[in-house]
Design an enzyme around this catalytic site. Structure first.
Site, PDB file in Angstrom:
ATOM      1  N   LYS A  56       0.816  -1.210   0.000  1.00 58.90           N
ATOM      2  CA  LYS A  56       0.000   0.000   0.000  1.00 58.90           C
ATOM      3  C   LYS A  56       0.856   1.268   0.000  1.00 58.90           C
ATOM      4  O   LYS A  56       2.075   1.230   0.264  1.00 58.90           O
ATOM      5  CB  LYS A  56      -0.914  -0.033   1.227  1.00 58.90           C
ATOM      6  CG  LYS A  56      -2.011  -1.110   1.165  1.00 58.90           C
ATOM      7  CD  LYS A  56      -2.817  -1.109   2.471  1.00 58.90           C
ATOM      8  CE  LYS A  56      -4.104  -1.895   2.370  1.00 58.90           C
ATOM      9  NZ  LYS A  56      -4.896  -1.779   3.629  1.00 58.90           N
ATOM     10  N   HIS A  96      -2.203  -5.235   1.660  1.00 57.45           N
ATOM     11  CA  HIS A  96      -3.543  -5.797   1.505  1.00 57.45           C
ATOM     12  C   HIS A  96      -3.407  -7.261   1.174  1.00 57.45           C
ATOM     13  O   HIS A  96      -2.527  -7.643   0.391  1.00 57.45           O
ATOM     14  CB  HIS A  96      -4.290  -5.102   0.350  1.00 57.45           C
ATOM     15  CG  HIS A  96      -5.547  -5.817  -0.063  1.00 57.45           C
ATOM     16  ND1 HIS A  96      -6.728  -5.667   0.631  1.00 57.45           N
ATOM     17  CD2 HIS A  96      -5.780  -6.729  -1.037  1.00 57.45           C
ATOM     18  CE1 HIS A  96      -7.650  -6.447   0.054  1.00 57.45           C
ATOM     19  NE2 HIS A  96      -7.097  -7.097  -0.947  1.00 57.45           N
ATOM     20  N   THR A 148      -5.303  -6.605  10.967  1.00 59.30           N
ATOM     21  CA  THR A 148      -5.538  -5.301  10.343  1.00 59.30           C
ATOM     22  C   THR A 148      -4.924  -4.173  11.171  1.00 59.30           C
ATOM     23  O   THR A 148      -4.357  -3.215  10.621  1.00 59.30           O
ATOM     24  CB  THR A 148      -7.064  -5.065  10.215  1.00 59.30           C
ATOM     25  OG1 THR A 148      -7.660  -6.199   9.571  1.00 59.30           O
ATOM     26  CG2 THR A 148      -7.364  -3.801   9.432  1.00 59.30           C
ATOM     27  N   GLU A 197      -9.739  -9.844  -7.530  1.00 55.33           N
ATOM     28  CA  GLU A 197      -8.731  -8.793  -7.318  1.00 55.33           C
ATOM     29  C   GLU A 197      -7.555  -8.954  -8.290  1.00 55.33           C
ATOM     30  O   GLU A 197      -7.011  -7.956  -8.776  1.00 55.33           O
ATOM     31  CB  GLU A 197      -8.291  -8.802  -5.843  1.00 55.33           C
ATOM     32  CG  GLU A 197      -9.438  -8.362  -4.938  1.00 55.33           C
ATOM     33  CD  GLU A 197      -9.152  -8.431  -3.444  1.00 55.33           C
ATOM     34  OE1 GLU A 197      -8.069  -8.903  -3.030  1.00 55.33           O
ATOM     35  OE2 GLU A 197     -10.038  -7.998  -2.676  1.00 55.33           O
ATOM     36  N   ARG A 203      -2.529 -14.141   5.038  1.00 52.80           N
ATOM     37  CA  ARG A 203      -3.073 -13.374   6.164  1.00 52.80           C
ATOM     38  C   ARG A 203      -2.276 -13.659   7.439  1.00 52.80           C
ATOM     39  O   ARG A 203      -2.085 -12.760   8.268  1.00 52.80           O
ATOM     40  CB  ARG A 203      -4.571 -13.624   6.321  1.00 52.80           C
ATOM     41  CG  ARG A 203      -5.339 -13.130   5.071  1.00 52.80           C
ATOM     42  CD  ARG A 203      -6.812 -12.955   5.291  1.00 52.80           C
ATOM     43  NE  ARG A 203      -7.089 -11.807   6.114  1.00 52.80           N
ATOM     44  CZ  ARG A 203      -7.364 -10.584   5.639  1.00 52.80           C
ATOM     45  NH1 ARG A 203      -7.399 -10.337   4.349  1.00 52.80           N
ATOM     46  NH2 ARG A 203      -7.620  -9.594   6.463  1.00 52.80           N
ATOM     47  N   PHE A 233     -14.845   4.591   7.663  1.00 55.20           N
ATOM     48  CA  PHE A 233     -13.469   4.858   7.218  1.00 55.20           C
ATOM     49  C   PHE A 233     -13.320   4.863   5.705  1.00 55.20           C
ATOM     50  O   PHE A 233     -12.198   5.007   5.201  1.00 55.20           O
ATOM     51  CB  PHE A 233     -12.509   3.836   7.841  1.00 55.20           C
ATOM     52  CG  PHE A 233     -12.854   2.384   7.566  1.00 55.20           C
ATOM     53  CD1 PHE A 233     -12.492   1.776   6.367  1.00 55.20           C
ATOM     54  CD2 PHE A 233     -13.540   1.632   8.499  1.00 55.20           C
ATOM     55  CE1 PHE A 233     -12.804   0.452   6.106  1.00 55.20           C
ATOM     56  CE2 PHE A 233     -13.862   0.293   8.251  1.00 55.20           C
ATOM     57  CZ  PHE A 233     -13.495  -0.293   7.048  1.00 55.20           C
ATOM     58  N   ASN A 257      -1.818   0.439   6.862  1.00 56.80           N
ATOM     59  CA  ASN A 257      -1.255  -0.813   7.375  1.00 56.80           C
ATOM     60  C   ASN A 257      -0.438  -1.589   6.348  1.00 56.80           C
ATOM     61  O   ASN A 257      -0.283  -2.801   6.458  1.00 56.80           O
ATOM     62  CB  ASN A 257      -2.356  -1.661   8.018  1.00 56.80           C
ATOM     63  CG  ASN A 257      -3.475  -1.963   7.048  1.00 56.80           C
ATOM     64  OD1 ASN A 257      -3.374  -1.683   5.862  1.00 56.80           O
ATOM     65  ND2 ASN A 257      -4.552  -2.550   7.552  1.00 56.80           N
ATOM     66  N   ARG A 262       2.660  -6.456   9.008  1.00 56.64           N
ATOM     67  CA  ARG A 262       2.022  -5.266   9.589  1.00 56.64           C
ATOM     68  C   ARG A 262       2.659  -4.888  10.928  1.00 56.64           C
ATOM     69  O   ARG A 262       2.841  -3.698  11.209  1.00 56.64           O
ATOM     70  CB  ARG A 262       0.513  -5.480   9.706  1.00 56.64           C
ATOM     71  CG  ARG A 262      -0.189  -5.322   8.344  1.00 56.64           C
ATOM     72  CD  ARG A 262      -1.607  -5.814   8.380  1.00 56.64           C
ATOM     73  NE  ARG A 262      -2.382  -5.371   7.210  1.00 56.64           N
ATOM     74  CZ  ARG A 262      -3.566  -5.874   6.895  1.00 56.64           C
ATOM     75  NH1 ARG A 262      -4.118  -6.810   7.645  1.00 56.64           N
ATOM     76  NH2 ARG A 262      -4.212  -5.432   5.829  1.00 56.64           N
ATOM     77  N   TYR A 309     -12.558  -1.276  -3.107  1.00 53.03           N
ATOM     78  CA  TYR A 309     -13.032  -1.405  -1.717  1.00 53.03           C
ATOM     79  C   TYR A 309     -14.545  -1.195  -1.592  1.00 53.03           C
ATOM     80  O   TYR A 309     -15.025  -0.845  -0.508  1.00 53.03           O
ATOM     81  CB  TYR A 309     -12.288  -0.415  -0.820  1.00 53.03           C
ATOM     82  CG  TYR A 309     -10.881  -0.880  -0.448  1.00 53.03           C
ATOM     83  CD1 TYR A 309     -10.680  -1.947   0.436  1.00 53.03           C
ATOM     84  CD2 TYR A 309      -9.755  -0.250  -0.968  1.00 53.03           C
ATOM     85  CE1 TYR A 309      -9.406  -2.372   0.781  1.00 53.03           C
ATOM     86  CE2 TYR A 309      -8.466  -0.667  -0.624  1.00 53.03           C
ATOM     87  CZ  TYR A 309      -8.311  -1.730   0.257  1.00 53.03           C
ATOM     88  OH  TYR A 309      -7.047  -2.154   0.605  1.00 53.03           O
TER      89      TYR A 309
HETATM   90  N1  UDP Z   1      -9.578   0.033   7.717  1.00 55.31           N
HETATM   91  C1  UDP Z   1      -9.576   1.202   8.470  1.00 55.31           C
HETATM   92  N2  UDP Z   1     -10.227   1.223   9.676  1.00 55.31           N
HETATM   93  C2  UDP Z   1     -10.885   0.140  10.161  1.00 55.31           C
HETATM   94  C3  UDP Z   1     -10.899  -1.045   9.397  1.00 55.31           C
HETATM   95  C4  UDP Z   1     -10.237  -1.066   8.179  1.00 55.31           C
HETATM   96  O1  UDP Z   1      -8.986   2.197   8.050  1.00 55.31           O
HETATM   97  O2  UDP Z   1     -11.461   0.207  11.258  1.00 55.31           O
HETATM   98  C5  UDP Z   1      -8.872   0.000   6.424  1.00 55.31           C
HETATM   99  C6  UDP Z   1      -7.505  -0.702   6.521  1.00 55.31           C
HETATM  100  O3  UDP Z   1      -6.609  -0.079   5.593  1.00 55.31           O
HETATM  101  C7  UDP Z   1      -7.860  -2.104   6.103  1.00 55.31           C
HETATM  102  C8  UDP Z   1      -8.884  -1.850   4.999  1.00 55.31           C
HETATM  103  O4  UDP Z   1      -9.627  -0.740   5.473  1.00 55.31           O
HETATM  104  O5  UDP Z   1      -6.723  -2.826   5.673  1.00 55.31           O
HETATM  105  C9  UDP Z   1      -9.808  -2.994   4.688  1.00 55.31           C
HETATM  106  O6  UDP Z   1     -10.424  -3.412   5.902  1.00 55.31           O
HETATM  107  P1  UDP Z   1     -10.559  -4.964   6.244  1.00 55.31           P
HETATM  108  O7  UDP Z   1     -11.431  -5.084   7.434  1.00 55.31           O
HETATM  109  O8  UDP Z   1     -10.932  -5.729   5.015  1.00 55.31           O
HETATM  110  O9  UDP Z   1      -9.064  -5.345   6.705  1.00 55.31           O
HETATM  111  P2  UDP Z   1      -7.938  -6.255   6.022  1.00 55.31           P
HETATM  112  O10 UDP Z   1      -8.629  -7.333   5.258  1.00 55.31           O
HETATM  113  O11 UDP Z   1      -7.123  -5.353   5.137  1.00 55.31           O
HETATM  114  O12 UDP Z   1      -7.119  -6.781   7.178  1.00 55.31           O
HETATM  115 MG    MG Z   2     -10.186  -7.277   3.907  1.00 53.43          MG
END
Ligand code: UDP
Ligand code: MG
Length: 132
Positions: free
Chosen positions: A3, A109, A85, A120, A79, A51, A106, A96, A43
């Site tokens: 990212k 992705h 996250t 994707e 993951r 957010f 973070n 992360r 997204y």
């Molecule tokens: N995100 C954020 N605040 C939150 C949750 C998510 O800014 O409370 C952002 C963060 O960059 C995250 C992305 O949105 O990676 C997608 O969220 P998701 O819950 O899918 O998390 P991920 O799959 O990336 O761990």
């Molecule tokens: Mg996600």
């Protein structure tokens, strides 16, 4: 994806090294930048979340690296490699935990299912850009 926060800080090489050291094979790779509307499409599932605007402006503000990765159980293995996250909750040694700035910024992705990994991959790459 690597990212914008990580690309901005010169972390492309470090993160790709962590990924290949963890046994992933790179099947497609590119440096590119998302437009705001492309970030909104990518997204879209989060479009009702508080957010969303911060997320899409962050994801489009500077370049990202897109990759297609191969490994047995790649979605769950990736993951595990990237961690939670929220970097303050991510296990030690995860990408992360090592590199992320915040829950929003973070650094990486990862797809959340095989089905979404295919969607994707096809978002970022044309067929002949993905090796098999
Ligand atoms: N995100 C954020 N605040 C939150 C949750 C998510 O800014 O409370 C952002 C963060 O960059 C995250 C992305 O949105 O990676 C997608 O969220 P998701 O819950 O899918 O998390 P991920 O799959 O990336 O761990
Ligand atoms: Mg996600």
């Amino acid at each position: 994806m690597i990212k914008p926060d990580a690309v901005e800080r010169g972390l492309i090489g470090d993160i790709l090294k962590d990924i290949t050291n963890a046994g992933f094979k790179i099947k497609a790779l590119k440096l590119t930048q998302l437009s705001l509307s492309e970030a909104e499409t990518f997204y879209a599932i989060h479009s009702k979340r508080p957010f969303f605007n911060d997320l899409t402006s962050y994801m489009s503000r500077s370049p990202i690296v897109a990759a297609v990765l191969e490994k047995d159980n790649a979605v769950s293995e990736f993951r595990n490699l990237i961690g939670d996250t929220d970097p303050s909750k991510a296990n030690e040694g995860t990408i992360r935990a090592k590199y992320a700035i915040s829950k929003g910024e973070n650094s990486v992705h990862g797809s959340d299912s095989d089905e979404n990994a295919k969607i994707e991959a096809e978002f970022h790459f044309s067929g002949r850009e993905i090796l098999f």
